[in-house]
Design a protein around this motif. Structure first.
Motif, PDB file in Angstrom:
ATOM      1  N   ASP A 143       0.841  -1.186   0.000  1.00 23.56           N
ATOM      2  CA  ASP A 143       0.000   0.000   0.000  1.00 23.56           C
ATOM      3  C   ASP A 143       0.880   1.240   0.000  1.00 23.56           C
ATOM      4  O   ASP A 143       2.080   1.167   0.290  1.00 23.56           O
ATOM      5  N   LEU A 144       0.278   2.382  -0.307  1.00 21.91           N
ATOM      6  CA  LEU A 144       1.003   3.644  -0.297  1.00 21.91           C
ATOM      7  C   LEU A 144       1.620   3.862   1.079  1.00 21.91           C
ATOM      8  O   LEU A 144       0.969   3.649   2.106  1.00 21.91           O
TER       9      LEU A 144
ATOM     10  N   LEU B 109      11.111  -3.489   2.872  1.00 21.46           N
ATOM     11  CA  LEU B 109      11.699  -3.413   4.210  1.00 21.46           C
ATOM     12  C   LEU B 109      10.653  -2.914   5.198  1.00 21.46           C
ATOM     13  O   LEU B 109       9.992  -1.906   4.954  1.00 21.46           O
ATOM     14  N   PHE B 110      10.510  -3.643   6.296  1.00 21.79           N
ATOM     15  CA  PHE B 110       9.589  -3.271   7.374  1.00 21.79           C
ATOM     16  C   PHE B 110      10.391  -3.043   8.648  1.00 21.79           C
ATOM     17  O   PHE B 110      11.369  -3.751   8.893  1.00 21.79           O
ATOM     18  N   GLU B 111       9.936  -2.118   9.472  1.00 25.34           N
ATOM     19  CA  GLU B 111      10.522  -1.957  10.800  1.00 25.34           C
ATOM     20  C   GLU B 111       9.730  -2.832  11.760  1.00 25.34           C
ATOM     21  O   GLU B 111       8.505  -2.787  11.789  1.00 25.34           O
ATOM     22  N   GLN B 112      10.428  -3.655  12.516  1.00 20.20           N
ATOM     23  CA  GLN B 112       9.783  -4.544  13.486  1.00 20.20           C
ATOM     24  C   GLN B 112       9.484  -3.789  14.770  1.00 20.20           C
ATOM     25  O   GLN B 112      10.261  -2.939  15.193  1.00 20.20           O
ATOM     26  N   LYS B 113       8.376  -4.138  15.391  1.00 14.33           N
ATOM     27  CA  LYS B 113       8.043  -3.564  16.698  1.00 14.33           C
ATOM     28  C   LYS B 113       8.784  -4.304  17.806  1.00 14.33           C
ATOM     29  O   LYS B 113       9.156  -3.730  18.812  1.00 14.33           O
ATOM     30  N   THR B 114       8.969  -5.615  17.582  1.00 13.78           N
ATOM     31  CA  THR B 114       9.693  -6.452  18.547  1.00 13.78           C
ATOM     32  C   THR B 114      10.564  -7.444  17.774  1.00 13.78           C
ATOM     33  O   THR B 114      10.377  -7.654  16.582  1.00 13.78           O
TER      34      THR B 114
ATOM     35  N   ARG C  60       1.403  -8.200   2.051  1.00 13.64           N
ATOM     36  CA  ARG C  60       0.505  -7.496   2.978  1.00 13.64           C
ATOM     37  C   ARG C  60       0.049  -8.411   4.113  1.00 13.64           C
ATOM     38  O   ARG C  60       0.034  -8.012   5.275  1.00 13.64           O
ATOM     39  N   ALA C  61      -0.329  -9.643   3.779  1.00 13.20           N
ATOM     40  CA  ALA C  61      -0.783 -10.592   4.804  1.00 13.20           C
ATOM     41  C   ALA C  61       0.357 -10.922   5.764  1.00 13.20           C
ATOM     42  O   ALA C  61       0.147 -11.001   6.981  1.00 13.20           O
ATOM     43  N   PHE C  62       1.566 -11.116   5.238  1.00 19.14           N
ATOM     44  CA  PHE C  62       2.731 -11.392   6.079  1.00 19.14           C
ATOM     45  C   PHE C  62       2.945 -10.240   7.060  1.00 19.14           C
ATOM     46  O   PHE C  62       3.136 -10.453   8.252  1.00 19.14           O
ATOM     47  N   ALA C  63       2.901  -9.013   6.554  1.00 27.66           N
ATOM     48  CA  ALA C  63       3.085  -7.833   7.409  1.00 27.66           C
ATOM     49  C   ALA C  63       1.992  -7.765   8.471  1.00 27.66           C
ATOM     50  O   ALA C  63       2.267  -7.468   9.637  1.00 27.66           O
ATOM     51  N   GLY C  64       0.762  -8.062   8.086  1.00 28.33           N
ATOM     52  CA  GLY C  64      -0.351  -8.045   9.040  1.00 28.33           C
ATOM     53  C   GLY C  64      -0.213  -9.119  10.098  1.00 28.33           C
ATOM     54  O   GLY C  64      -0.425  -8.865  11.292  1.00 28.33           O
ATOM     55  N   ASN C  65       0.158 -10.321   9.692  1.00 33.35           N
ATOM     56  CA  ASN C  65       0.313 -11.443  10.630  1.00 33.35           C
ATOM     57  C   ASN C  65       1.417 -11.200  11.654  1.00 33.35           C
ATOM     58  O   ASN C  65       1.380 -11.747  12.748  1.00 33.35           O
ATOM     59  N   HIS C  66       2.408 -10.394  11.287  1.00 31.42           N
ATOM     60  CA  HIS C  66       3.544 -10.146  12.179  1.00 31.42           C
ATOM     61  C   HIS C  66       3.573  -8.712  12.711  1.00 31.42           C
ATOM     62  O   HIS C  66       4.603  -8.279  13.250  1.00 31.42           O
ATOM     63  N   GLU C  67       2.452  -8.011  12.560  1.00 37.42           N
ATOM     64  CA  GLU C  67       2.295  -6.645  13.078  1.00 37.42           C
ATOM     65  C   GLU C  67       3.430  -5.732  12.650  1.00 37.42           C
ATOM     66  O   GLU C  67       3.986  -4.987  13.450  1.00 37.42           O
ATOM     67  N   LEU C  68       3.752  -5.777  11.348  1.00 37.30           N
ATOM     68  CA  LEU C  68       4.849  -4.965  10.830  1.00 37.30           C
ATOM     69  C   LEU C  68       4.384  -3.601  10.316  1.00 37.30           C
ATOM     70  O   LEU C  68       5.197  -2.699  10.150  1.00 37.30           O
ATOM     71  N   GLY C  69       3.121  -3.465  10.030  1.00 36.20           N
ATOM     72  CA  GLY C  69       2.618  -2.191   9.520  1.00 36.20           C
ATOM     73  C   GLY C  69       3.019  -1.960   8.077  1.00 36.20           C
ATOM     74  O   GLY C  69       3.279  -2.896   7.321  1.00 36.20           O
ATOM     75  N   LEU C  70       3.097  -0.684   7.695  1.00 36.32           N
ATOM     76  CA  LEU C  70       3.481  -0.324   6.334  1.00 36.32           C
ATOM     77  C   LEU C  70       4.996  -0.435   6.165  1.00 36.32           C
ATOM     78  O   LEU C  70       5.746  -0.328   7.134  1.00 36.32           O
ATOM     79  N   PRO C  71       5.454  -0.603   4.930  1.00 33.58           N
ATOM     80  CA  PRO C  71       6.899  -0.646   4.686  1.00 33.58           C
ATOM     81  C   PRO C  71       7.559   0.679   5.059  1.00 33.58           C
ATOM     82  O   PRO C  71       6.900   1.716   5.111  1.00 33.58           O
ATOM     83  N   VAL C  72       8.864   0.623   5.282  1.00 38.50           N
ATOM     84  CA  VAL C  72       9.654   1.841   5.506  1.00 38.50           C
ATOM     85  C   VAL C  72      10.541   2.133   4.297  1.00 38.50           C
ATOM     86  O   VAL C  72      11.059   3.236   4.157  1.00 38.50           O
ATOM     87  N   ALA C  73      10.721   1.135   3.413  1.00 33.29           N
ATOM     88  CA  ALA C  73      11.495   1.303   2.182  1.00 33.29           C
ATOM     89  C   ALA C  73      11.139   0.183   1.212  1.00 33.29           C
ATOM     90  O   ALA C  73      10.832  -0.936   1.642  1.00 33.29           O
ATOM     91  N   VAL C  74      11.195   0.483  -0.075  1.00 35.89           N
ATOM     92  CA  VAL C  74      10.947  -0.515  -1.119  1.00 35.89           C
ATOM     93  C   VAL C  74      11.846  -0.199  -2.308  1.00 35.89           C
ATOM     94  O   VAL C  74      11.988   0.960  -2.698  1.00 35.89           O
TER      95      VAL C  74
END
Length: 175
Positions: free
Chosen positions: A19-20, A122-127, A146-160
């Protein structure tokens, strides 16, 4: 921001894979001496070995890197969208992907037909990911970033960063 995101919109990475988002971390990707920019072309033979992925950020921050092919098996019929090529977690900020823990080993581009996009997100991890085990290779097809990010509470990307690749003629492969 627009200079970073525009090629991702034109290349349909935003919309089809992520997503944007607002880029907040610098990520540099290189195959050997070849630095990548969004939309550049890379021969599969050049990308056979995993790239060097440098990440800015603070050392206490952790990141997850995901690489997929949203055009598998062909751009006109991406019935295996997305095909997973690599996952690395627990990458410390200010380092590179080799400092993280591999969940899915790197697989270089293998486009059977047409021009494929290969997307590094690239996603920033919360934990911290507490236990990392490599996933079976047969679970690469039908991945969903998107589903992977949602399942691991990663949120939106920080870089692509994404690049294009297509099958090389058999007599012209670089070794």
């Amino acid at each position: 921001m627009s200079r970073c995101v525009d090629p991702l919109v034109v290349g349909r990475v935003i919309g089809e894979v992520v997503d944007l988002f607002v880029p907040s971390v610098a990520m540099a990707v290189a195959y050997g001496a070849r630095d990548l920019s969004n939309g550049c072309h890379v021969k599969p033979s050049l990308a056979a070995d995993q790239p060097l992925v440098g990440i800015s950020g603070r050392r206490n921050d952790l990141y997850t890197l995901v690489m997929t092919d949203p055009d598998a098996p062909s751009p006109s019929e991406p019935t295996m969208r997305e095909y997973l090529h690599w996952i690395v977690v627990n990458i410390p900020g200010g380092t590179d992907a080799t400092k993280g823990e591999v969940v899915v080993p790197y697989m270089g581009p293998r486009p059977p037909v047409g021009i494929h996009r290969y997307v590094l997100v690239l996603f920033e991890q919360k934990t911290r990911f507490p236990y990392v085990a490599e996933a079976p290779p047969e679970e690469r097809a039908y991945f969903n970033t998107r589903a992977f990010a949602g399942n691991h509470e990663l949120g939106l990307p920080v870089a692509v960063v994404y690049f294009n690749s297509q099958k090389e003629p058999s007599g012209h492969r670089r070794r």
